[in-house]
Scaffold this motif. Structure first.
Motif, mmCIF file in Angstrom:
data_model
loop_
_atom_site.group_PDB
_atom_site.id
_atom_site.type_symbol
_atom_site.label_atom_id
_atom_site.label_comp_id
_atom_site.label_asym_id
_atom_site.label_seq_id
_atom_site.Cartn_x
_atom_site.Cartn_y
_atom_site.Cartn_z
ATOM 1 N N LYS A 33 3.222 25.479 24.789
ATOM 2 C CA LYS A 33 2.990 24.047 24.786
ATOM 3 C C LYS A 33 1.615 23.673 24.279
ATOM 4 O O LYS A 33 1.433 22.643 23.662
ATOM 5 C CB LYS A 33 3.191 23.482 26.191
ATOM 6 C CG LYS A 33 4.638 23.555 26.671
ATOM 7 C CD LYS A 33 4.815 22.832 27.983
ATOM 8 C CE LYS A 33 6.279 22.850 28.427
ATOM 9 N NZ LYS A 33 6.475 22.129 29.717
ATOM 10 N N ASP A 125 0.355 2.337 18.177
ATOM 11 C CA ASP A 125 1.168 3.265 18.970
ATOM 12 C C ASP A 125 0.244 4.130 19.822
ATOM 13 O O ASP A 125 -0.285 5.138 19.365
ATOM 14 C CB ASP A 125 2.020 4.128 18.039
ATOM 15 C CG ASP A 125 2.898 5.086 18.807
ATOM 16 O OD1 ASP A 125 3.415 4.686 19.874
ATOM 17 O OD2 ASP A 125 3.066 6.226 18.359
ATOM 18 N N THR A 127 1.216 5.316 22.890
ATOM 19 C CA THR A 127 1.992 6.085 23.860
ATOM 20 C C THR A 127 1.830 7.577 23.631
ATOM 21 O O THR A 127 1.556 8.020 22.511
ATOM 22 C CB THR A 127 3.484 5.715 23.765
ATOM 23 O OG1 THR A 127 4.212 6.519 24.693
ATOM 24 C CG2 THR A 127 4.020 5.965 22.367
ATOM 25 N N LYS A 128 2.001 8.348 24.678
ATOM 26 C CA LYS A 128 1.913 9.804 24.582
ATOM 27 C C LYS A 128 3.263 10.437 24.262
ATOM 28 O O LYS A 128 3.360 11.654 24.125
ATOM 29 C CB LYS A 128 1.372 10.378 25.894
ATOM 30 C CG LYS A 128 -0.054 9.933 26.205
ATOM 31 C CD LYS A 128 -0.551 10.557 27.490
ATOM 32 C CE LYS A 128 -1.988 10.107 27.785
ATOM 33 N NZ LYS A 128 -2.492 10.707 29.054
ATOM 34 N N GLU A 129 4.280 9.607 24.132
ATOM 35 C CA GLU A 129 5.612 10.114 23.821
ATOM 36 C C GLU A 129 5.647 10.635 22.395
ATOM 37 O O GLU A 129 5.088 10.028 21.474
ATOM 38 C CB GLU A 129 6.636 8.988 23.986
ATOM 39 C CG GLU A 129 8.068 9.428 23.760
ATOM 40 C CD GLU A 129 8.531 10.457 24.762
ATOM 41 O OE1 GLU A 129 9.007 11.516 24.327
ATOM 42 O OE2 GLU A 129 8.391 10.213 25.971
ATOM 43 N N ARG A 130 6.311 11.773 22.182
ATOM 44 C CA ARG A 130 6.337 12.397 20.863
ATOM 45 C C ARG A 130 7.702 12.293 20.200
ATOM 46 O O ARG A 130 7.829 12.551 19.011
ATOM 47 C CB ARG A 130 5.926 13.869 20.975
ATOM 48 C CG ARG A 130 4.552 14.063 21.601
ATOM 49 C CD ARG A 130 4.142 15.509 21.657
ATOM 50 N NE ARG A 130 3.933 16.058 20.337
ATOM 51 C CZ ARG A 130 3.539 17.321 20.101
ATOM 52 N NH1 ARG A 130 3.324 18.127 21.123
ATOM 53 N NH2 ARG A 130 3.363 17.752 18.881
ATOM 54 N N ARG A 131 8.728 11.943 20.938
ATOM 55 C CA ARG A 131 10.058 11.846 20.355
ATOM 56 C C ARG A 131 10.180 10.575 19.513
ATOM 57 O O ARG A 131 9.805 9.499 19.962
ATOM 58 C CB ARG A 131 11.117 11.859 21.461
ATOM 59 C CG ARG A 131 11.283 13.215 22.131
ATOM 60 C CD ARG A 131 12.249 13.150 23.297
ATOM 61 N NE ARG A 131 11.689 12.373 24.399
ATOM 62 C CZ ARG A 131 12.318 12.190 25.557
ATOM 63 N NH1 ARG A 131 13.536 12.709 25.743
ATOM 64 N NH2 ARG A 131 11.745 11.467 26.509
ATOM 65 N N LYS A 134 11.715 7.368 20.936
ATOM 66 C CA LYS A 134 10.904 6.702 21.943
ATOM 67 C C LYS A 134 9.722 5.953 21.322
ATOM 68 O O LYS A 134 8.937 5.333 22.025
ATOM 69 C CB LYS A 134 10.389 7.726 22.964
ATOM 70 C CG LYS A 134 11.485 8.421 23.757
ATOM 71 C CD LYS A 134 12.217 7.451 24.680
ATOM 72 C CE LYS A 134 13.229 8.190 25.543
ATOM 73 N NZ LYS A 134 13.943 7.251 26.454
ATOM 74 N N ARG A 135 9.600 6.041 20.001
ATOM 75 C CA ARG A 135 8.508 5.359 19.296
ATOM 76 C C ARG A 135 9.126 4.520 18.181
ATOM 77 O O ARG A 135 9.033 4.878 17.003
ATOM 78 C CB ARG A 135 7.525 6.377 18.739
ATOM 79 C CG ARG A 135 6.958 7.329 19.783
ATOM 80 C CD ARG A 135 6.224 8.469 19.145
ATOM 81 N NE ARG A 135 5.059 8.010 18.419
ATOM 82 C CZ ARG A 135 4.317 8.801 17.640
ATOM 83 N NH1 ARG A 135 4.629 10.082 17.517
ATOM 84 N NH2 ARG A 135 3.265 8.326 17.015
ATOM 85 N N THR A 139 8.310 4.840 13.901
ATOM 86 C CA THR A 139 9.449 5.479 13.235
ATOM 87 C C THR A 139 10.078 4.540 12.218
ATOM 88 O O THR A 139 10.426 4.945 11.098
ATOM 89 C CB THR A 139 10.496 5.898 14.280
ATOM 90 O OG1 THR A 139 9.888 6.777 15.229
ATOM 91 C CG2 THR A 139 11.658 6.605 13.619
#
Length: 261
Positions: A33, A125, A127-131, A134-135, A139
């Motif tokens: 990770k 953006d 956010t810590k989201e990487r998918r 979810k962004r 995207t």
């Protein structure tokens, strides 16, 4: 040494108190990770970069850049074409809303908005989201930019006349010309030079004359009757406007050019 008053602790000023912070953290608790930037991550980046660099150098050696004839700023018939990675911009400037009086929109405003949006992405953006799902905003912007570039590049490639571009940029050996020949003066004073060029190299409006093999009689016939092929008039009739004496001089001169190799 005995414990007691005689015991002293001496510090070494050459050792910094925060030296221990340079030791990479132990990431064994998070396998796969995260890892230390130096040297683990950076070494991998260098290795990938080296592979791509070697591959790029191999392609450069195997497929050298095509060269065209020497640039001529006086040749108004030449249509320049950018490299493939700028073809989408080239195509954009062909549309009515981005060309002519709106050229500033296509050349400055629209690219400026795209670059500005790219610079604002880190602030839009957070956010810590990487998918990607979810962004949605980043995207969507990325897919829109990618689809636009692919579409515009494709349109530019499909609608461009590549045969004409190859002909106008082809390197043609210059003819050995006797500028004192009377036929040369006739050639320069007639409309011949407009289509066939000062060095007989040809233009998008006319074919090159060097090495065609035409005789003097054929040159006279072409100058008077023109050339038609598949119902298309490649050279108009009566293109030569002059006396018969000038036509004879021109035909003899051009036949000497056309038979050069």
């Amino acid at each position: 040494m005995h414990r007691g008053k005689g015991m002293k602790f001496v510090g070494d000023s050459r050792i910094r108190s925060y030296e221990k912070n340079r030791i990479p953290k132990d990431y064994s608790e998070y396998p796969g990770k995260t890892e230390a930037f130096w040297p683990n991550f950076l070494l991998k980046e260098w290795m990938i970069g080296a592979i791509f660099l070697v591959g790029y150098l191999i392609l450069t050696v195997a497929h050298p850049s095509p060269l065209e004839r020497q640039a001529d700023p006086t040749d108004t018939g030449y249509i320049p074409l950018p490299d493939w990675y700028f073809l989408f911009m080239y195509q954009l400037l062909k549309y009515e809303f981005a060309s002519g009086p709106f050229n500033v929109v296509g050349a400055i405003v629209m690219p400026g908005l795209a670059i500005g949006a790219l610079m604002l992405v880190p602030f839009m953006d957070t956010t810590k989201e990487r998918r990607p799902l979810k962004r949605p905003l980043p995207t969507a912007f990325m897919l829109l930019a990618l689809c636009s570039m692919i579409y515009l590049t494709w349109e530019s490639v499909v609608n461009h006349d590549w045969d004409a571009a190859k002909a106008q940029g082809e390197i043609v050996e210059e003819a050995d010309v006797d500028t004192s020949d009377p036929g040369y003066e006739v050639y320069m004073n007639q409309s011949c030079v407009t289509c066939h060029g000062e060095n007989f190299e040809g233009t998008p409006a006319g074919a090159p004359l060097v090495g065609t093999g035409h005789t003097a009689e054929e040159v006279k016939d072409i100058a008077v009757n023109g050339i038609a092929e598949d119902g298309q008039q490649l050279m108009p009739a009566d293109a030569f406007q002059g006396s018969d004496e000038d036509l004879d001089k021109l035909a003899e001169f051009i036949s000497g050019i056309t038979n050069q190799k």
